[in-house]
Structures are given as structure tokens and as C-alpha cells.
Write a protein that holds these residues in place. Structure first.
Motif, PDB file in Angstrom:
ATOM      1  N   ASP A  74      -6.949   2.207  -5.682  1.00 44.53           N
ATOM      2  CA  ASP A  74      -6.634   3.478  -5.037  1.00 44.53           C
ATOM      3  C   ASP A  74      -5.131   3.761  -4.995  1.00 44.53           C
ATOM      4  O   ASP A  74      -4.716   4.840  -4.555  1.00 44.53           O
ATOM      5  CB  ASP A  74      -7.188   3.497  -3.610  1.00 44.53           C
ATOM      6  N   ASN A  77      -1.598   4.649  -6.678  1.00 40.11           N
ATOM      7  CA  ASN A  77      -1.110   5.341  -7.861  1.00 40.11           C
ATOM      8  C   ASN A  77       0.110   4.624  -8.430  1.00 40.11           C
ATOM      9  O   ASN A  77       1.057   4.323  -7.710  1.00 40.11           O
ATOM     10  CB  ASN A  77      -0.743   6.785  -7.497  1.00 40.11           C
ATOM     11  N   ARG A  97       0.807  -1.210   0.000  1.00 36.69           N
ATOM     12  CA  ARG A  97       0.000   0.000   0.000  1.00 36.69           C
ATOM     13  C   ARG A  97       0.852   1.278   0.000  1.00 36.69           C
ATOM     14  O   ARG A  97       0.718   2.152   0.849  1.00 36.69           O
ATOM     15  CB  ARG A  97      -0.982   0.015   1.174  1.00 36.69           C
TER      16      ARG A  97
END
Length: 251
Positions: A236, A238, A195
Motif C-alpha cells: 500500500d 507508493n 509507512r
């Protein structure tokens, strides 16, 4: 305000990571042979790199550990070089004077910079790295396979600002197509676990030449497959696909 964090891909897995004024070079590769082609322009020479504070090397394969190119170009051999024991032995033989041998979950400090080896798996012994300074954290994946232990990195190190991952799923034809590098889907799954604020793929343009690609290696050279997989698995996060020489600033 966060300390500036920028990454510039020199080519393949050779990256220039800048955290504030600290400059780290990863997996140097500046030359080529009959079966090792970058497949893309190399965005710098050793002479034009400028000041380097540390070199990190994930494993001893030539396309990640081109130390002869550094020494031939007059690179400062007092710059700390960090890698697993297999790399450390080679670096000392090449004349590097500040060699730091670290294995998985071991770290070393160079001023305000901390480099921790994290697990990796490849055709030879490999580690990956977490690179930290000034509240910024970068994961550098070398050309490792997908290793489940890497999922624990956020728990161990906190938020990851930048993840740099290989994506070509390299397979060795004479070894019954044995896979030695994570593929786009596996890299996307690791991205979802890490993440990061930003993910950048690398290690995809490399090829072995016309005959080598037919007889030695098989790989996915399209990084868009990774971007598409991340969009599907972790929309979510990038992802940036960048040409060599293009600096990317991480928010």
C-alpha cells in the motif's frame, strides 16, 4: 490544504527538498574523482540551485560532503549547515559561518524549519535526519545501514510524508565485503516501518569505475529491486523511481 512538498534529486544522495518556500539541500555532491562516479547526470550546478535555506550533511564522505564544490562556486557561507560533529569540524574549516552540530535525537531550528538528527550507521560516523516544517515531515536516510531505532520515528514524529532511502547495499571488497549501506530488502523493511505517504530511493547509481568496481566496491545499482521489495512487503506504500532533475510532489 497541506503545504506543498516537493523533492528533486540532483544526483546520488543530493536532494533539493522544498516545503512551501523553504528549500533544503541534502548531502551535496557535484564533482567526481577517479574512484567516485555519480553514474547518472547531475541535474544542477551549485550556481543554478537558487536560494537555499539550509544544508544537511549526514557524514563526511566526499560523495555526501562535497563542500569544496560549494565554496569554489561561491555558495553563501552564511547558510546554516547541519550535521554531526565530524561534519561540523570540516564545515567550519571550509569557512561556513553558521554550523549546527547535532547528534542522534538532537534538533535545531532555522525559522519555521526544524531538523532533527536520527540514528545512522555507516563506515564512518553518520546520522540520518527528520526534516519538518508547516506540518510536513521528511525522513532522509543518507547512506546508512538499517538501524532498528529508526522504526521508532513515526512514534516520535508522527506521520512521515516522504522517506528518502539508500538502496544499493554497498559492500567494501578489501574489508571482506563488509556491508556499509542498507540494501533493497532492508530499505523496504524500513519503509514498511516508517509507512510514508511516498518513498523515493537514492544512492544506487554511484560506482567506483571499472577497476574500482572490481577491486573496491560491490553494489546493487538497480532501484527496481527496492520497488519490488516494497510491493511485496508493504504493497500500500507508493514508491517513485525518478531521474535526476525531475521534481516529485508529495500528496
Amino acid at each position: 490544504m497541506s503545504t506543498p512538498l516537493t523533492v528533486t534529486r540532483i544526483g546520488h544522495a543530493c536532494q533539493l527538498i522544498e516545503i512551501g518556500r523553504l528549500r533544503v539541500l541534502t548531502d551535496p555532491w557535484f564533482t567526481q574523482t577517479a574512484t567516485y562516479y555519480q553514474g547518472e547526470p547531475v541535474a544542477a550546478t551549485v550556481q543554478t540551485l537558487g536560494r537555499i535555506d539550509a544544508v544537511v550533511v549526514s557524514h563526511e564522505h566526499y560523495d555526501h560532503c562535497d563542500l569544496d564544490a560549494l565554496t569554489a562556486a561561491g555558495f553563501d557561507l552564511d547558510v546554516p549547515l547541519i550535521g554531526p560533529g565530524t561534519v561540523a569540524t570540516i564545515a567550519r574549516d571550509k569557512g561556513f559561518r553558521d554550523v549546527r552540530a547535532i547528534e542522534a535525537w538532537e534538533g535545531t531550528a532555522i525559522g519555521d524549519l526544524t531538523v532533527t538528527a536520527t540514528p545512522g550507521k555507516h563506515g564512518v560516523h553518520e546520522v540520518t535526519f527528520v526534516i519538518q516544517a508547516a506540518g510536513r515531515t521528511v525522513f532522509f536516510g543518507g547512506d546508512s545501514l538499517r538501524v532498528p531505532e529508526l522504526d521508532t520515528i513515526p512514534d516520535r514524529f508522527g506521520h512521515i510524508d516522504l522517506a528518502i532511502l539508500p538502496t544499493n547495499g554497498l559492500c567494501i571488497r578489501p574489508m571482506n565485503l563488509r556491508q556499509v549501506v542498507m540494501d533493497a530488502e532492508q530499505a523496504a523493511e524500513l519503509t514498511a516501518a516508517l509507512r510514508p505517504t511516498l518513498a523515493v530511493p537514492h544512492h544506487y547509481a554511484f560506482h567506483s569505475g571499472r577497476l574500482g568496481d572490481q577491486m573496491i566496491t560491490k553494489a546493487d545499482r538497480d532501484p527496481r529491486h527496492y520497488a519490488e521489495a516494497v510491493t511485496r512487503i508493504a504493497p500500500d506504500i507508493n514508491v517513485r523511481l525518478v531521474l535526476p532533475g525531475t521534481p516529485v510532489t508529495v500528496p
